[in-house]
Design a protein around this motif. Sequence first.
Motif, short mmCIF file in Angstrom:
data_model
loop_
_atom_site.label_atom_id
_atom_site.label_comp_id
_atom_site.label_asym_id
_atom_site.label_seq_id
_atom_site.Cartn_x
_atom_site.Cartn_y
_atom_site.Cartn_z
N LYS A 91 34.12 25.15 29.64
CA LYS A 91 33.78 26.49 29.14
C LYS A 91 32.83 27.27 30.04
N PRO A 92 33.28 27.62 31.23
CA PRO A 92 32.41 28.38 32.14
C PRO A 92 32.13 29.79 31.63
N SER A 93 30.97 30.31 32.03
CA SER A 93 30.59 31.67 31.62
C SER A 93 30.93 32.69 32.70
N VAL A 94 31.54 32.24 33.78
CA VAL A 94 31.95 33.11 34.88
C VAL A 94 33.45 32.94 35.11
N PRO A 95 34.07 33.91 35.79
CA PRO A 95 35.51 33.77 36.07
C PRO A 95 35.80 32.56 36.96
N VAL A 96 36.90 31.90 36.69
CA VAL A 96 37.39 30.81 37.52
C VAL A 96 38.62 31.34 38.25
N LEU A 97 38.50 31.51 39.55
CA LEU A 97 39.62 32.01 40.36
C LEU A 97 40.38 30.80 40.89
N ALA A 98 41.54 30.57 40.34
CA ALA A 98 42.34 29.40 40.69
C ALA A 98 43.40 29.79 41.71
N ALA A 106 50.62 28.89 38.18
CA ALA A 106 49.84 30.11 37.88
C ALA A 106 50.09 30.58 36.45
N ARG A 107 51.31 30.55 36.02
CA ARG A 107 51.63 30.97 34.64
C ARG A 107 50.96 30.08 33.62
N ARG A 108 50.97 28.77 33.86
CA ARG A 108 50.33 27.84 32.92
C ARG A 108 48.82 28.03 32.89
N LEU A 109 48.24 28.33 34.04
CA LEU A 109 46.79 28.49 34.11
C LEU A 109 46.31 29.74 33.37
N GLN A 110 47.19 30.72 33.17
CA GLN A 110 46.81 31.92 32.44
C GLN A 110 46.42 31.62 30.99
N LEU A 111 46.81 30.48 30.49
CA LEU A 111 46.52 30.11 29.11
C LEU A 111 45.13 29.53 28.93
N HIS A 112 44.43 29.28 30.01
CA HIS A 112 43.13 28.60 29.94
C HIS A 112 41.97 29.59 30.01
N ARG A 113 40.92 29.27 29.28
CA ARG A 113 39.74 30.11 29.17
C ARG A 113 39.11 30.36 30.53
N SER A 114 38.85 31.62 30.82
CA SER A 114 38.15 32.08 32.03
C SER A 114 38.93 31.92 33.32
N VAL A 115 40.13 31.37 33.28
CA VAL A 115 40.88 31.11 34.51
C VAL A 115 41.75 32.31 34.87
N SER A 116 41.60 32.78 36.10
CA SER A 116 42.46 33.84 36.66
C SER A 116 43.22 33.24 37.83
N PRO A 117 44.48 32.88 37.63
CA PRO A 117 45.24 32.31 38.74
C PRO A 117 45.58 33.38 39.78
N ILE A 118 45.46 33.00 41.03
CA ILE A 118 45.78 33.90 42.14
C ILE A 118 46.72 33.14 43.08
N LEU A 119 47.86 33.73 43.34
CA LEU A 119 48.84 33.09 44.23
C LEU A 119 48.49 33.36 45.68
#
Length: 186
Positions: A91-98, A106-119
């Motif tokens: 539960k991070p309080s900052v964005p997680v750039l994956a 990337a699509r699966r990671l969009q479901l997780h809290r604070s995670v912004s997937p970047i290709l």
Amino acid sequence: MLSGETAAGKYPLEAIKAMIGVLSESEDIKLSKKQLYFSDHDVITSSSNYLEEEMHVVASSAVRTALEMDVKAIIVLSLTGKTARAVAMHKPSVPVLAFCTDIQVARRLQLHRSVSPILFHSCMSTESEGGWRMATLRGEAVRTAKEIGYIRNGDRVIFMDRSKGKKNDMFEYSHNIKLSTIRSGQ
């Protein structure tokens, strides 16, 4: 919780506003007392193997460090999304750039809290002549995060990744965390 009032009740907007107020206040309390909410021991000790246990310990450390050091983002380099999911679990309080290469990851990671997937548009091959090129990938991730507007010069960021050991290394995988301050010219 709100379905009855919002679907058929007389005050659907007021019900939503009240719930938003409750959620906002609980998040504020949770962030102000973050150290009380780190009950990672159960997550870490329930891991099925030592590699997952190591990954969760490092992910927990990344989230705690982000809170303590006023970090603007946690940058995760991940081919499978596993490392980014481990960070999100804490539960991070900052964005997680994956940063990843696979659209399905990337699509699966969009479901997780604070995670912004970047290709990564280029092939994110971590191996170069039998060795790892993590420094190059970190540099590309910083450049991309700056272009998108997540970070600026002078911001602190945390990098987290997992790299495979070479044939002669004494370890199978290395879970890495780096704390850096972004400077101009990067």
